[in-house]
Design an enzyme around this catalytic site. Structure first.
Site, short mmCIF file in Angstrom:
data_model
loop_
_atom_site.label_atom_id
_atom_site.label_comp_id
_atom_site.label_asym_id
_atom_site.label_seq_id
_atom_site.Cartn_x
_atom_site.Cartn_y
_atom_site.Cartn_z
CG ASP A 76 -0.29 -0.05 2.55
OD1 ASP A 76 0.68 -0.81 2.70
OD2 ASP A 76 -0.72 0.68 3.46
CD GLU A 138 4.22 0.54 6.92
OE1 GLU A 138 5.05 0.78 7.80
OE2 GLU A 138 3.81 1.42 6.14
ZN LIG Z 1 6.68 2.18 4.10
#
Ligand SMILES: [Zn+2]
Length: 386
Positions: A76, A138
């Protein structure tokens, strides 16, 4: 031998073209990586979300079974909303030795290098397996990697060591701070602002709590500083605040968000207790005397442990050898390294690109950074081939 940088650049262009902003599905990118690995004879395993909209991907090159080295990264990226870009963020543009695009630095550049290395790794008779572990979400608190880590040693092999390729300009990072975040919701009672004795002012009580947090912030600057970090202490910040509805109404609601970024070894439970005790002793009695339905809710919304590399695992000397370095560093941003380590897989952070370019408009990675990363992975292949 490291593959040519052209392969990594071509893969990076493909990966960046998938808009994997954290709130969107990453499945088109996951399918692309799955197909790519399959073309090279490697089957991979998805660890999907409950709603099936996102997935982590895990694959093994070399002998199956436990152990081996995992190369870990997140798929992401942060939003481009509100940022002014000179070029299309989802089209990689090369200019003056730099590759521009959202995620080039954080951290699709690393994913591209890992994938570019796959044919080389396949061609070898690896004695030690190399695992690929790509996560999601994340950037919203390292949440997506957790179910995959939960499967390590269960349905997935437990790596002996994990390299997390967050941007460090290929320096070896063996420690980072750990964020912990709270939301505080103060429920007061609305009244005409000319008759405040009939209400309970939620903003005022939030203010008392903010004052206590400001005192704690100052105290933390003095407590057990660690000169490896800049700043060398656990930081505390109020990050969001909202309250009130009109200029002539005693506000019935106020909420705010705050966080700490704690040094390894910092005891956050004592801090959490202190804030709750302050609310219980200094705000609630007064609030509830005026209106029993009022209250204060304090919730932990996210937590990533602070990270200190496992000195007994041998991962730091290995990372230094592969990176051609002789010094380790500590950083203030969080990564998935501490979560892997908590899951039984000692980790270290080492990846291409400079964190200063992460999350910014006109994000870029230097081609030289990709070349450094490919050399690192080439040495890893030599080591694992042994
Ligand atoms: Zn990162």
């Amino acid at each position: 031998m490291a593959p040519p940088v052209a392969a990594a650049k071509a893969l990076l262009a493909r990966l960046v073209a998938f808009d994997t902003t954290s709130h969107k599905s990453n499945l088109p990118l996951v399918s692309f990586v799955e197909d790519y690995l399959r073309q090279h004879g490697i089957e991979s395993t998805r660890v999907p979300t409950a709603d099936g909209q996102k997935a982590s991907l895990f694959a093994t090159i070399g002998p199956p079974g436990v152990g081996g080295i995992a190369l870990s990264g997140h798929t992401d990226v942060v939003p481009v909303t509100g940022q002014s870009w000179d070029t299309d963020p989802f089209t990689v543009i090369e200019r003056d030795g730099r590759l521009y695009g959202r995620g080039t630095c954080d951290m699709k550049g690393y994913l591209a290098c890992v994938l570019a290395m796959v044919p080389e790794l396949r061609a070898r008779k690896l004695g030690t397996p190399i695992h690929i572990a790509f996560s999601y979400d994340e950037e919203v608190g390292c949440t997506g990697v957790r179910p995959m880590i939960g499967e390590l040693g269960q349905s997935l092999p437990l790596p002996r060591l994990v390299f997390v390729g967050e941007p460090t300009t290929m320096a070896v990072v063996d420690a980072h701070k750990g964020p912990m975040r709270w939301v505080v919701r103060v429920t007061g009672k609305a009244a005409h602002s000319a008759l405040p004795h009939l209400g309970v002012n939620a903003v005022t009580h939030a203010g008392y709590l903010l004052g206590e947090l400001a005192r704690i912030e100052e105290e933390l600057k003095e407590r057990n500083p660690n000169p490896r970090f800049d700043p060398p202490y656990t930081t505390l910040q109020v990050t969001q605040l909202e309250g009130g509805t009109a200029s002539n109404i005693v506000p019935a609601a106020c909420w705010f968000g705050w966080e700490i970024r704690r040094l390894p070894g910092f005891d956050a439970t004592a801090l959490d207790r202190r804030v709750r005790r302050f609310a219980a002793e200094h705000c609630l009695p007064k609030m509830q005397r005026a209106a029993p339905e009022t209250g204060i809710g304090i919730d932990i919304t996210n937590e990533v442990p602070a990270f200190q590399a496992d000195s007994g695992s041998g991962i730091v000397p290995l990372a230094l050898k592969l990176a051609g370095q002789n010094e380790t560093f500590a950083v203030c941003y969080a990564t998935e390294a501490s979560l892997f380590q908590a899951g039984g897989a000692p980790a270290v952070v080492c990846g291409p690109g400079n964190i200063a370019q992460a999350h910014t408009p006109n994000e870029f990675i230097g081609v030289a950074e990709l070349e450094k990363c490919l050399r690192f992975l080439g040495r890893l292949a030599d080591w694992a081939g042994g």
